[in-house]
Each structure stands twice: as structure tokens, then as C-alpha cells.
Design an enzyme around this catalytic site. Structure first.
Site, PDB file in Angstrom:
ATOM      1  N   HIS A 264       0.881 -52.357   9.819  1.00  0.00           N
ATOM      2  CA  HIS A 264       0.624 -51.993  10.377  1.00  0.00           C
ATOM      3  C   HIS A 264      -1.094 -52.134  11.091  1.00  0.00           C
ATOM      4  O   HIS A 264      -1.354 -52.250  12.196  1.00  0.00           O
ATOM      5  CB  HIS A 264       0.238 -50.230  10.295  1.00  0.00           C
ATOM      6  CG  HIS A 264      -0.383 -49.311  11.326  1.00  0.00           C
ATOM      7  ND1 HIS A 264       0.699 -48.453  11.986  1.00  0.00           N
ATOM      8  CD2 HIS A 264      -1.590 -49.399  11.679  1.00  0.00           C
ATOM      9  CE1 HIS A 264      -0.090 -48.201  13.328  1.00  0.00           C
ATOM     10  NE2 HIS A 264      -1.700 -48.174  12.396  1.00  0.00           N
ATOM     11  N   GLU A 265      -1.919 -52.622   9.797  1.00  0.00           N
ATOM     12  CA  GLU A 265      -3.202 -53.153   9.675  1.00  0.00           C
ATOM     13  C   GLU A 265      -3.446 -54.462  10.059  1.00  0.00           C
ATOM     14  O   GLU A 265      -4.724 -54.400  11.242  1.00  0.00           O
ATOM     15  CB  GLU A 265      -4.444 -52.577   8.979  1.00  0.00           C
ATOM     16  CG  GLU A 265      -3.760 -51.945   7.621  1.00  0.00           C
ATOM     17  CD  GLU A 265      -4.613 -50.497   9.049  1.00  0.00           C
ATOM     18  OE1 GLU A 265      -5.299 -50.743  10.043  1.00  0.00           O
ATOM     19  OE2 GLU A 265      -4.338 -48.992   8.951  1.00  0.00           O
ATOM     20  N   HIS A 268      -3.221 -54.614  14.308  1.00  0.00           N
ATOM     21  CA  HIS A 268      -4.311 -53.786  14.799  1.00  0.00           C
ATOM     22  C   HIS A 268      -4.860 -55.237  14.496  1.00  0.00           C
ATOM     23  O   HIS A 268      -6.502 -56.106  15.470  1.00  0.00           O
ATOM     24  CB  HIS A 268      -5.226 -52.810  13.907  1.00  0.00           C
ATOM     25  CG  HIS A 268      -5.046 -51.479  14.173  1.00  0.00           C
ATOM     26  ND1 HIS A 268      -4.443 -51.316  15.816  1.00  0.00           N
ATOM     27  CD2 HIS A 268      -4.406 -51.200  13.499  1.00  0.00           C
ATOM     28  CE1 HIS A 268      -3.921 -50.042  15.200  1.00  0.00           C
ATOM     29  NE2 HIS A 268      -3.756 -49.488  13.953  1.00  0.00           N
ATOM     30  N   GLU A 294      -3.113 -49.244  19.135  1.00  0.00           N
ATOM     31  CA  GLU A 294      -2.118 -48.652  18.310  1.00  0.00           C
ATOM     32  C   GLU A 294      -0.697 -49.465  19.071  1.00  0.00           C
ATOM     33  O   GLU A 294       0.206 -49.207  18.151  1.00  0.00           O
ATOM     34  CB  GLU A 294      -2.177 -47.540  18.205  1.00  0.00           C
ATOM     35  CG  GLU A 294      -1.166 -46.228  17.448  1.00  0.00           C
ATOM     36  CD  GLU A 294      -1.449 -46.428  16.641  1.00  0.00           C
ATOM     37  OE1 GLU A 294      -2.785 -46.622  16.003  1.00  0.00           O
ATOM     38  OE2 GLU A 294      -0.821 -45.743  14.694  1.00  0.00           O
TER      39      GLU A 294
END
Lengths: 496, 496
Positions: A264-265, A268, A294
Site C-alpha cells: 500500500h505505502e 503511494h 489512494e
């Protein structure tokens, strides 16, 4: 003054702001990852000073005047400069509408409310935070009036997170999504009855970290320009050019959650890294909206990370970090990381039920803002919505209305960006699959280059050149809509 | 303006300077420990901006005027304020004597010279750095003229590192020390012929780090207010109140060097931590000189760390981190960590021969500065002095005159502070032993509280209240001298 003089002024000042912003980011990163506990009070003073230096520069009359002047001469500018001025004008106008007393009051109330929430949550004590939430709602209503709006006060708040978005479009979109997903859930669960997911297993924290690092390296997160550390709450931060740092956390009951948090990170971070470095300090080098940000994290965490292809790619890496002792069947692993089950806590929700948590919050904050619901009634309205959308009821407010920090730190209009991200991720992925027919094979074999290339070319490199809606339209030849996400879920679980 | 208004102005501005200085320190710490390589260029820009913000505040006319005004009204002030004003006046006067063009030219030349040295050293190429060293010497001579001095230009440079010190005193002191140590070395080596030191052994990097952490905890370096990390060049840094960070490095051939490096930096950190926190941003909360700072690091690294009592304390910790497999006899360990052997490289020298390296450098830089030696002649003068004091000759300039960065980054007058630190450490320890007769027993049993208390009461808490000479005089009832160090060495090796 000539246009070129004014532009030089602007770019010079933006560069200084960018350096200071990088320093601020480092102060925050260090505080979450490295700083010893006793340093907290001193760090708060350093951050306050840096924030005031940043604020002074952002509201520097020479900068604002240059922006205003050039905004009025927009047609004389080159395309890139015109976009920069357009976006700066947008930021400046918004900032100018908010008197510094309002900003200070909001910050102070939010800080007090956050402290109250931190202590109220473990005590299951909604009553003690109720007055803070009421104050913050009043401040949000005032802010909407100060910013201005056409018909919906909510738009003025949403706009801070998702520029140009309107609740008249986002609202119905997410409600349609909620309805359609609700109908799919029983079908998915029926399908899952036949699954034989991998049994629970354990990985030490060291092994998990090794796996996260290995996966990072293999998917193209370079440790020459990045770091991975452990924190309570994972985040991504870029304290400067060439510096993309992410964090993850470990959960004893779920040894792969650290990997999904890392993915997830990393998503980003890939977005930040893909923004044009030469424009780093200007809007052309900045992310367009929280929803698009997102979309990048959810694309990596869910759409890619929970795909069959990715789990086949993952199997030998799991074997490598466990010295051959753990090499699960990819299908059984897939069934394990794709369990769909309505539950109470948003941040623990699976990718299908997740958006229902968002729809609930959006409905409630709209009702609160428009005075159709009082803060006092909020806990029971919360339970009512959870029963309706997810069929579950929190045993207490701790895991009910007090579970998220957002409202209690004053953020209203933020939640929809999570589901917009999910919609966009599905749209981007569908488009990518059409343009890159061998994408799944690439993922399976650990070749992520075409995927990075597509994302950079179509999403990252544009910075704030287009609004998020326009960006999606250009990538996918379609308005943002829920269809791709619904198709994605249907396909994934083999529904009709 | 009233004295109290001026004092308020001063203290407010000092606080802001302290916050910015803390941020600067963090930027540097992060760069050495955590920052990914690709971030270097951006970090340099951030540091340059922060340095200029700091410079602006330090040369703020409102601050300088307040200092000047109060310095003229010194007798009207309370004692503490008077000392603060006295020290600020000292700093300001020194800074004002250096035109910003000179400061900029010096910084630029030093940076170029450093780069040249980095590339010249591995190539054994003195000729290519010779012109840089000549320029830096000329700039140092010019700086001495700008600062002013009574008889010795060297004093103007030394004063930047060791305020109030005069080469007319420091020079003869260190020369006497050198002569006396030179005479002791053959005696020590004779004594060592009977030693049976511990054979070479290995500890993994992980075990070494665990040992360092364990020792840190046991000697009172709290990880609630500190960190220990690994870097190429060890250092101590305090990026804010309650935040004392040290680093160490690992050498394959010497598994205890990481521990001694840790003790050294912990000594620096203890000093910073012992400065009065309530005066953090003023001279009353700042270290008095490099010599006193070094006395604290050398006290922990050598005087305490290489004592029989400490090695007895260390034995069970070595056993603990090696799960019982390594529990050397303390005397054999003592003999191993106290080998005295003249050698080529200053930073690898034992605690006895170390000061001879310093005396050599002091003699040479004095001769260079006073034009008694040309830069071209420096390599052969270097070899001559090494033969004289240490009886060794570098096979090439890489391990000869090019071994230290100091001169090649413009620092002249810095080296003596290392030996002053050593002298002071021995004086403090002798005094401490008189006042704390059970000190060795305390160390042996891991009770470091009385030691910390003595150092805080006698050294740390005074900040810049006294000059280093005055501080030593107050602690030890004596002028700084070499006798305590000579007695320490004689006693340690059982000489007459």
C-alpha cells in the site's frame, strides 16, 4: 513587472517552500520512526517554528501578488506556466478565504479533540468527545461558508482533498457502488463456501521484514532512493527529492498484513517518485488529489497484490525468506488473502466490504453537516447504518463511531477519497490490461517495468496538470464510475 | 530600552536559533545514518537554506544591538544574565570581524579542498592538494589578522575551538607532555613483554551491536532519550532537548573497537545531556570548548573504559551477549585493550602514543602558519617528525600527511584540543578518585551514578560559565598540566 520576472519570483519562492516542506516531512518521519520518547516536547516546538516559517512563505505578499497578476494575464503564458499559475491561484484563493483566527481556532480545537478522543476511545466514552465533535462540525460549517459553494456546503470541504469534486456526483456514485457491492457479497460468500484457504501460519517479525524488503526490491522500490521502517501507523513520506520512505506494521494474527501494508505505502511512494522531478516544487510536480493517491496504493495493495498472478510471483519469495520451509500453494494463499466478510473495523475490512464502511461515513457526515442529524444521535445512526450495509453491530462505541480519528481531528469530506481511490484503481487496471495484454504474465514473472511505465505515463507524470476526473477521463476514455470495480469483483470471484 | 526588554529579546531569539540548530543537526544526523543515497543533492539544498536562515538570525541586528547595549551595562545585570551577555558578546564580536565574503570564500575553498583531498588520498597524490592547502593556509592567516591577536596569529585560530587558550601556554604544555610520554613508551613496552594478552577473537556485528547497547544501558545512556546507530565515522549529535544520539562503527580486525567508539561518543552525549536543560538555548547550556568535550569522551573511552575495574564489569556482559561462549579473563582482556605501540595512523593510536600524533601536528601547523615551513616541504617535515616522536615512517603520503581531513578542510588550531582533552580527562579522574574513594568498586559493580553525579556537578552543569582553564582550576585546584596524565600512565603500567 514582466511575466518572466514574476515567474522567476514564483519559482524561486516555490523552491524555498519545497525545501522547508521537505524538512518538515523529515521532522515528522523521524518523530514516527526514530526519535526517542523524551524528545517529543522539543520536537513539537521545532515543528511549530518550521510550520510558521512555511506559512509566512506561503502567504508571502510578493508570491500572492505575482500569482494574482499572472492569473489575470494567463493567456500570455506558456502552457506549463499557465497550469502552475492556475493551481497556485486555486491554492491561494482558498487560503485567503480562511482568516488566520479561523485556522488557528480550528487547529486548536482539533488538537484538543484529538487528545479527548485518544482518551475516550479505550473508555468507550462517546459523551466526553461529543462537545468536541460539535465544535469541529460548527467550524467545518463555518469553513464551508467562508470558502463558498454553489448548492452543497459539503463541496467546500471535499474540495480540500479532492479538488473540483462535487458531492452531487460523488454521492450518487458511491451510493450506487454500495448498493451493487451489497448485492455481490452474499454471492461471493456462497462461492467462498467451496474454498479451502491456506491454514493459519506464522512468520517471525524478522522474516516478515525480510519478505517486505525482498518484495520491495523485486517490484522496483529502490533502496537507493527509499527506506522501509516499522511504525505503529504505516505511512509514506518524501522528505526531499530522491527520498521516498515508507513504513509498515506487524500484526501477530496476520503475518502477511505487514506485506500488504508495505505494498500500500509503496504504491503511494511510486506515485511520488513518478511525479516529474524537474517540477518538484511546483503544482506540475505534485499529486493531484487524495483519491488519485489512494488509487495508486490500493492498486498495489489489492488489485495487484491480491491477484493470482502476484501470489504466484510471491510463492518463491516466501520460500526464500523461510529457507524453503514455507512455500504455500498460490491458490490456497489467494483464497486466504481474499476472504470477504462483513466486519466492524474499516481498516481491517477486505477490499469488497471496505467501500461500504466509506459509504456509511459519507452518508453520516453529510447528514451531520446539513443538520439532518445531531452529534448526540450519531452513535445510534452509526449502528443503524452498519446493520443496514454490513449486517453487524459494534458491541460498544470503541469499535463503532469512535474507531476512526478523522472526524475527531476535524476532517470532514475526507472519507470519500478512499472509495474514489478504489474506483479509480479498478478503472486504471482495466485500462492497463487492455493496453498491456501480457500484464498478468509480467506480474507472475516479476517484471513490473511495463506496469510502472504505464502508471508513470498515464497518471504520475501529469502532476496537477489535469483534475482527477479529467485524468481518469484521459486514461480510461470514461467518466469516473463504479462499473470497472464491480466488473473487477465479479471477475475475481467468478460471479455472473 | 530596559535591560529586561533587551534580555527578553535576546532569550526569545536564542530559542528560535536553538530550534533551527536542532533541525540542522537532525538533517545532518539523518544524512549520515538513514538517508538514501539518491537524496544527497536535495539534502544539500535543504541544509544550505537552513544554514542561511540560521545565519540571518544569528546576525540579526536586533540581537546584536541588544547584546552590545547590555554588554556596556553589564554591571547592572544578574550574574547569570551577565555571563550570557559576556559569551554572546564574545561570539558576536568574533563573527563581526569576519566579513561575509571571507566566510564564503573560506567555505567554498574548504569544500573544494575537501573534494580534492578525498580523491587525492587514495591516489597518494600530495601535489594535487598542495595548492588547496596553500589557499586555506592563506585564508587562515587572513582570518587571524581579521580576528586579531597579541603576539601569536595561531591564538586567533585556536580560540575558535578552545576559547581563551593561548599557544604560549598550550604549546609548551603539549611539548612537555610529548617529551615525557616519549620517555615512558620504551618502559611500557618492556613491561608489556611479560604480558599474555587475550588472543584475537571474533564477534559478529550483531553481537557487537548488542554488546554496545547493553553497555550503554548499564552505564546510564538511556534509550528513552537517545539512540545508537552505525555509521562510517562515529559521532554524537543532539537534534533537540531530550534527544542524544550517538553512532559507532565496526572493524573486522578489532571486535571491541565498536564498543570503545560507543563509549567515546557516549561520553560526548553525557556532557550534552548534563548541560542545564533550562538554559539549553543560551551559553549557560552550551559546552565550553572542544577540549573539555573531548575530555568527557576520552574519560569514558580510555580512562574508564580501559581500566581493570571496567573490564571486570564488562566480562559478564560479554558472556551474556555471546550466550556464555565468550567470557575472557579480565586481566588478559585488559592487556589486549592496552597495547602501546607507536604507529602511523592517529585515529588507530593507543591512548599513550596518541598525544605524540597531536604534538607533531601542532608543531607543523604552527610552522606552516608562521611561514617557517612551506606546504611543499610539509610531507618531508611530517616524516621527519614521525621518525623523531614515534620512530615510524609512512610508506606513502596516504598514511602520512594526507591521513587527516582537518587541514584539508581548513581547520588549523583544532588538533591541540584532542590532547587537551586527554590531559583534562586524567586531571578530572585523579580528582574524582580523591573525592570518591570507592569509584573503582562502583565501576566494577556497574554503579555509574556517583561518576555521573561528579561530572555533572563539576563539569557539565556549568555550561560556558567558566573558561575551560577556569573550570579545570575549580575542579582540580590546579592549572591545566601534564602531570596527572603522566601519573595515570605510570600507575596504569606500573612504572616508577
Amino acid at each position: 513587472m514582466s511575466n518572466s520576472t514574476l515567474l522567476t519570483t514564483i519559482y524561486k519562492k516555490l523552491e524555498e517552500i519545497d525545501h522547508l516542506q521537505g524538512v518538515m516531512t523529515l521532522l515528522g518521519w523521524d518523530q514516527s520512526t526514530m526519535m526517542p520518547a523524551a524528545a517529543a516536547a522539543g520536537r513539537a516546538q521545532q515543528r511549530a517554528l518550521m510550520a510558521s516559517l512555511l506559512h509566512t512563505r506561503r502567504s508571502d505578499p510578493a508570491l500572492l501578488d505575482a500569482v494574482d497578476t499572472l492569473a489575470a494575464r494567463s493567456s500570455e503564458l506558456d502552457l506549463d506556466d499557465r497550469i502552475v499559475v492556475r493551481e497556485l491561484k486555486r491554492d491561494c484563493d482558498r487560503a485567503r478565504k480562511l482568516p488566520s483566527e479561523h485556522v488557528a481556532e480550528r487547529a486548536r480545537t482539533a488538537a484538543e479533540s484529538y487528545t479527548a478522543w485518544k482518551s475516550a476511545r479505550p473508555r468507550d466514552d462517546f459523551a466526553s468527545v461529543q462537545p468536541f465533535l460539535e465544535s469541529l462540525l460548527a467550524l467545518n460549517r463555518r469553513e464551508a461558508e467562508l470558502i463558498g459553494y454553489q448548492t452543497e456546503p459539503y463541496d467546500a470541504l471535499l474540495d480540500a482533498f479532492e479538488p473540483e469534486a462535487k458531492i452531487a456526483e460523488v454521492g450518487p456514485l458511491l451510493l450506487r457502488l454500495g448498493e451493487k457491492l451489497s448485492k455481490l457479497i452474499p454471492q461471493i460468500q456462497q462461492r467462498q463456501a467451496d474454498f479451502r484457504p491456506l491454514s493459519p501460519f506464522e512468520l517471525t517479525i524478522d522474516t516478515q521484514m525480510e519478505l517486505c524488503r525482498l518484495v520491495c526490491e523485486r517490484i522496483g522500490f529502490s533502496f537507493d532512493s527509499g527506506r522501509l521502517d516499522a511504525t505503529t501507523h504505516p505511512f509514506a513520506a518524501s522528505p526531499g527529492p530522491g527520498d521516498f520512505r515508507i513504513t509498515t506494521r506487524f500484526r501477530p494474527a496476520d503475518p502477511l498484513s505487514s506485506l500488504y501494508s508495505t505494498l500500500h505505502e509503496a504504491g503511494h511512494a511510486f506515485y511520488e517518485r513518478g511525479l516529474p522531478a524537474s517540477h518538484r516544487s511546483s503544482p506540475l510536480g505534485q499529486s493531484v488529489s487524495l483519491g488519485i493517491h489512494e488509487s495508486q496504493s490500493l492498486l498495489w495493495e489489492d488489485v495487484i497484490g491480491r491477484s493470482e498472478a502476484f501470489l504466484e510471483f510471491l510463492q518463491p519469495l516466501l520460500a526464500a525468506v523461510s529457507a524453503g520451509s514455507f512455500s504455500p500453494d498460490p491458490r490456497a494463499l489467494w483464497e486466504r488473502v481474499n476472504v470477504v466478510q462483513p466486519s466492524l473495523i474499516r481498516v481491517d475490512a477486505d477490499e469488497v466490504t471496505y467501500s461500504l464502511h466509506i459509504v456509511i461515513r459519507m452518508e453520516l457526515e453529510l447528514a451531520l453537516l446539513n443538520d439532518e442529524l445531531s452529534v448526540k444521535e450519531l452513535p445510534s445512526a452509526w449502528d443503524d447504518r452498519y446493520r443496514h450495509y454490513l449486517g453487524v453491530t459494534a458491541p460498544s462505541v470503541k469499535d463503532g463511531v469512535l474507531q476512526d480519528v478523522h472526524w475527531f481531528s476535524g476532517a470532514v469530506g475526507y472519507f470519500p477519497t478512499y472509495s474514489l481511490g478504489k474506483l479509480h484503481a479498478a478503472m486504471f487496471y482495466e485500462q492497463m490490461q487492455q493496453e498491456l495484454p501480457t500484464l498478468d504474465d509480467c506480474i507472475r514473472s516479476g517484471n513490473f517495468t511495463p506496469l510502472h511505465q504505464w502508471l508513470t505515463d498515464n497518471v504520475h507524470q501529469h502532476g496537477r496538470r489535469y483534475s482527477s476526473t479529467e485524468l481518469v477521463r484521459r486514461c480510461c476514455n470514461s467518466e469516473p464510475n463504479e462499473d470497472a470495480l464491480i466488473r473487477y469483483v465479479q471477475q475475481k470471484f467468478g460471479l455472473d
